[in-house]
Write a protein that holds these residues in place. Structure first.
Motif, PDB file in Angstrom:
ATOM      1  N   ASP A  41     -20.342 -51.283  95.692  1.00 55.94           N
ATOM      2  CA  ASP A  41     -19.129 -50.698  96.266  1.00 55.94           C
ATOM      3  C   ASP A  41     -18.063 -51.750  96.511  1.00 55.94           C
ATOM      4  O   ASP A  41     -16.868 -51.508  96.306  1.00 55.94           O
ATOM      5  CB  ASP A  41     -19.462 -49.955  97.556  1.00 55.94           C
ATOM      6  N   ASP A  99     -10.530 -52.114  92.015  1.00 55.97           N
ATOM      7  CA  ASP A  99      -9.481 -51.123  92.266  1.00 55.97           C
ATOM      8  C   ASP A  99      -8.172 -51.818  92.631  1.00 55.97           C
ATOM      9  O   ASP A  99      -7.094 -51.438  92.151  1.00 55.97           O
ATOM     10  CB  ASP A  99      -9.928 -50.182  93.383  1.00 55.97           C
ATOM     11  N   ALA A 156     -16.958 -45.464  89.443  1.00 59.44           N
ATOM     12  CA  ALA A 156     -15.540 -45.159  89.638  1.00 59.44           C
ATOM     13  C   ALA A 156     -15.095 -44.245  88.501  1.00 59.44           C
ATOM     14  O   ALA A 156     -14.566 -44.701  87.487  1.00 59.44           O
ATOM     15  CB  ALA A 156     -14.720 -46.443  89.668  1.00 59.44           C
ATOM     16  N   THR A 202     -12.332 -46.386  84.096  1.00 58.09           N
ATOM     17  CA  THR A 202     -13.551 -45.909  84.747  1.00 58.09           C
ATOM     18  C   THR A 202     -14.647 -46.950  84.549  1.00 58.09           C
ATOM     19  O   THR A 202     -14.710 -47.596  83.499  1.00 58.09           O
ATOM     20  CB  THR A 202     -14.017 -44.561  84.179  1.00 58.09           C
ATOM     21  N   LEU A 226     -10.480 -46.328  88.824  1.00 54.92           N
ATOM     22  CA  LEU A 226      -9.876 -47.502  89.440  1.00 54.92           C
ATOM     23  C   LEU A 226      -8.354 -47.388  89.442  1.00 54.92           C
ATOM     24  O   LEU A 226      -7.758 -46.835  88.523  1.00 54.92           O
ATOM     25  CB  LEU A 226     -10.298 -48.763  88.670  1.00 54.92           C
ATOM     26  N   CYS A 254      -9.955 -46.377  94.920  1.00 53.76           N
ATOM     27  CA  CYS A 254     -11.383 -46.116  94.736  1.00 53.76           C
ATOM     28  C   CYS A 254     -12.198 -46.699  95.896  1.00 53.76           C
ATOM     29  O   CYS A 254     -12.093 -47.890  96.200  1.00 53.76           O
ATOM     30  CB  CYS A 254     -11.828 -46.726  93.410  1.00 53.76           C
ATOM     31  N   PRO A 308     -15.981 -45.985  96.292  1.00 51.23           N
ATOM     32  CA  PRO A 308     -17.188 -45.261  95.899  1.00 51.23           C
ATOM     33  C   PRO A 308     -18.385 -45.591  96.801  1.00 51.23           C
ATOM     34  O   PRO A 308     -18.535 -46.732  97.259  1.00 51.23           O
ATOM     35  CB  PRO A 308     -17.437 -45.764  94.480  1.00 51.23           C
ATOM     36  N   LEU A 335     -16.435 -52.698  93.048  1.00 44.96           N
ATOM     37  CA  LEU A 335     -15.498 -51.694  92.538  1.00 44.96           C
ATOM     38  C   LEU A 335     -14.248 -51.610  93.407  1.00 44.96           C
ATOM     39  O   LEU A 335     -13.153 -51.330  92.904  1.00 44.96           O
ATOM     40  CB  LEU A 335     -16.186 -50.341  92.441  1.00 44.96           C
TER      41      LEU A 335
END
Length: 707
Positions: free
Chosen positions: A425, A432, A468, A450, A497, A501, A503, A428
């Motif tokens: 997490d 982002d 994502a 993605t 992204l 994002c 996630p 990502l």
């Protein structure tokens, strides 16, 4: 005005040579004309008999229709055209003899019109059914001229028809049209060579044809021999090019360099440069330059007997070579653009994936569209500082250099973030922010990215993932005592992204025997079906695979959903092996003894590993064939790798040539060149190809029975 055949009271001497006439002439002269409205032959008007003498002596197909009933008189050449209607057609009405074609436009009406009006008529092209052989009707093309025939008094008594069959010319023009259409579909010089050789040897009914192009510092040439066994696999494999030095004095280079065609009716044009008996036997040769603006080259057609190169043959060769030249230039441009795009694409992907004792990793990337543009799909696998494995697969929207560049930025940033803090997490979330910054910098809101990122902890047998906006990964689990099952992991997709994002992470069990599959949407999406159908097909294919080997599953995944896709296809597979595998490799030089050395090395290695003799025999045979193909078709050194686990033996042969993808095909086991693919099909449990920047990797897998 039309009339009957004129008669004279004192007929002249018989037609010269009539007593000794043979063939159709004898049949015409001995026919019972007295029983027809024309009356006895010897009573016919001298002008008519003179016309018939001329007709019977002519080598050109001619027919004379006499009187109001259009009774037929014709020569030997015309008899060959009408086939089994001869000799019964002599003296019969033409409308009866040609009952099926006489009513057709331009047939009976043309003869009747000339007979009535006295005006000659030229029929430039007519397609007529001919019965040359019993029970066989051929549609043939003719140019026909109809002229009125008059007697000594000037009356029209018949119509002379001169027929010139143009079927062969028409077929050649149609063949040239088909040739142009086939060349329009070619992409590479290999494609152009295949099409050009197939056309030339068929259209010219030649004994030997060849095609040569310049290579900057030299030339390369490929040829085909009449009767050479070419099966389906040969047509898919590249032609066998022969490298030629720049100073070579062969006709193909001489014509290509000078731009002047060369025609030899009889001689030994290839005696000084012959490589085998096929070249030595050539007596007649035509070599025509391609006449392209950029690519230099030539097309040759040869015969083993003397052959006169008529104006018609030369006229057909010239446009053929011009079409090949245009296609070669398109192919050269495509190969340059394709190579640049793919080099850019693949240079941003990892050159090598981690080699771990308990983790087997494989990936595959296939460009979408026409393969002539870089794309944004990417994958990666790398070791983290604490010994765990980081895996990622993503998709940057677009099929251009900009998409590939952004993909490189995202991939590099992801690895940097993961090496600092590997929590999916957190990684990502950092990506982002990067994508948001890139979008603002480029003043675009169309940056669509993605990604799915995971961390594999082999010691704890678990996998932590975050996504994502990417399709959920698929995992293949081995069930003790049962069939494998494939299931999609319940990973919330989240937003792509660049859209804030955040996630969540998901942790799942990843036990020995399991294989994880990450994939891009190009694997499952098709225009003509819904996404669920593609996802179900992928799961079924992975569950039904013969093993969980990553390389085999990558091949299964890319072929799971029928139909072509315009999107890029990327797959990354990671297997948590039940037991460590053993692996080794060998560099194979591009020399004739290489296949023998590979067989000896591989036999010794597998024997040392105590592999069953039946498996060793099949594996060594398949590897020898693949090595031979790599050396022949790529012309470069190769690398053979073997990997042995308790479940399977995996062998791969990689070259650095320009072969491209080998298509699965059923082949004749007795064929000379396509035999290797047929052997692999029969002796292995799975096989496939992985394209690289330059060349291909062909692999096969043999399952090892328990115990």
């Amino acid at each position: 005005m039309p009339g009957t055949v004129g008669r004279v009271p004192n007929p002249p001497a018989p037609v010269s040579g009539a007593p000794s006439a043979s063939g159709t002439a004898a049949i015409v002269l001995r026919h019972d004309w007295a029983g027809t409205p024309l009356g006895p032959w010897r009573a016919w008007d001298p002008a008519i008999r003179a016309a018939i003498e001329l007709l019977l002596a002519s080598p050109v197909p001619m027919a004379l229709t006499l009187g109001d009933d259009h009774l037929l008189v014709y020569n030997d050449a015309y008899a060959e055209l009408i086939g089994d209607r001869h000799p019964d057609a002599v003296g019969r009405p033409a409308a009866e003899v040609f009952a099926e074609s006489w009513p057709l436009p331009g047939v009976g009406e043309a003869i009747e019109g000339t007979y009535r009006s006295g005006e000659p008529f030229l029929e430039k092209e007519a397609t007529l059914p001919l019965h040359r052989r019993p029970g066989l009707v051929e549609q043939s093309v003719f140019t026909r001229g109809h002229s009125p025939v008059r007697d000594s008094a000037g009356r029209i008594v018949g119509v002379l028809t001169v027929a010139a069959e143009t079927t062969q010319v028409t077929q050649q023009l149609q063949s040239l049209s088909d040739f142009a259409a086939a060349l329009a579909g070619t992409l590479t010089l290999d494609d152009v060579a295949r099409v050009a050789l197939r056309y030339a040897i068929t259209a010219f009914d030649a004994d030997r044809v060849s095609f040569a192009v310049d290579e900057g510092g030299g030339w390369r040439m490929v040829r085909r021999i009449r009767g050479e066994l070419v099966d389906e696999a040969d047509e898919r494999l590249p032609p066998l090019w022969r490298r030629i030095p720049p100073e070579w004095q062969g006709p193909v280079v001489t014509a290509a360099r000078g731009g002047v065609p060369l025609f030899i009716d009889d001689g030994q044009p290839l005696r000084e440069i012959a490589v085998d008996r096929h070249d030595q036997k050539v007596r007649s040769l035509a070599t025509v330059p391609l006449r392209a603006s950029v690519v230099r080259g030539s097309l040759t057609v040869g015969y083993q007997v003397p052959h006169v190169w008529s104006a018609a043959r030369r006229a057909l060769l010239a446009p053929s070579a011009e079409l090949v030249g245009q296609a070669a230039e398109r192919a050269r441009r495509f190969e340059t653009q394709h190579g640049t795009a793919q080099l850019l694409q693949r240079s941003m992907l990892p050159a090598h994936l981690p080699d771990l004792p308990r983790m087997r990793i494989a990936a595959r990337y296939d460009p979408g569209v026409d393969g002539n543009a870089a794309g944004g799909d990417f994958y990666d696998a790398f070791l983290l500082p604490d010994g765990r494995l980081g895996i990622v697969l993503g998709d940057v929207a677009g099929h251009d250099v900009q998409a590939a560049a952004r993909m490189g930025q995202v991939r590099a940033a992801l690895r940097a973030l993961a090496l600092t803090d590997p929590r999916p997490d957190a990684v990502l979330a950092g990506l982002d922010r990067l994508v948001t910054s890139l979008g603002a910098e480029g003043d675009t809101h169309e940056l669509f990215v993605t990604v799915v990122f995971g961390v594999v902890d082999a010691d704890r047998q678990r996998l932590t993932l975050a996504s994502a906006g990417h399709p959920a990964p698929l995992i293949r689990r081995c069930v003790p005592g049962g069939a494998p099952v494939a299931e999609y992991l319940d990973v919330p997709a989240g937003a792509p992204l660049g859209l804030g994002c955040r996630p969540p992470t998901v942790t799942v069990r990843f036990a020995p025997g399991d294989t994880l599959l990450l994939f891009s949407d190009g694997v499952v999406e098709r225009r003509w079906q819904d996404l669920t159908t593609g996802l179900d097909a992928l799961a079924d294919a992975v569950a039904g695979a013969g093993s969980g080997d990553p390389r085999a599953l990558c091949a299964v995944a890319t072929a799971a959903v029928p139909g072509a896709t315009e999107d890029d296809v990327a797959v990354l597979a990671v297997e948590h092996a039940l037991r460590p595998s053993r692996s080794t490799s060998m560099e194979v030089p591009a020399e004739p003894t290489a296949p023998s050395r590979v067989r000896h090395w591989m036999t010794g290695q597998l024997t040392e590993w105590q592999v069953a003799e039946s498996i060793i025999g099949a594996a060594v045979l398949c590897t020898s064939e693949l090595t031979t193909n790599a050396l022949l078709h790529a012309g470069t050194a190769a690398r053979v790798e073997i990997d042995l686990s308790p479940e399977r033996l995996l062998v791969s042969v990689a070259d650095s040539g320009t072969r491209g993808t080998v298509t699965r095909a059923q082949t004749d086991m007795l064929s000379s060149r396509g035999r290797g693919l047929g052997l692999i099909e029969e002796l292995s449990d799975a096989w496939g190809t992985d394209p690289t920047v330059r060349g291909s990797t062909v692999w096969f897998e043999i399952l090892i029975p328990p115990g």
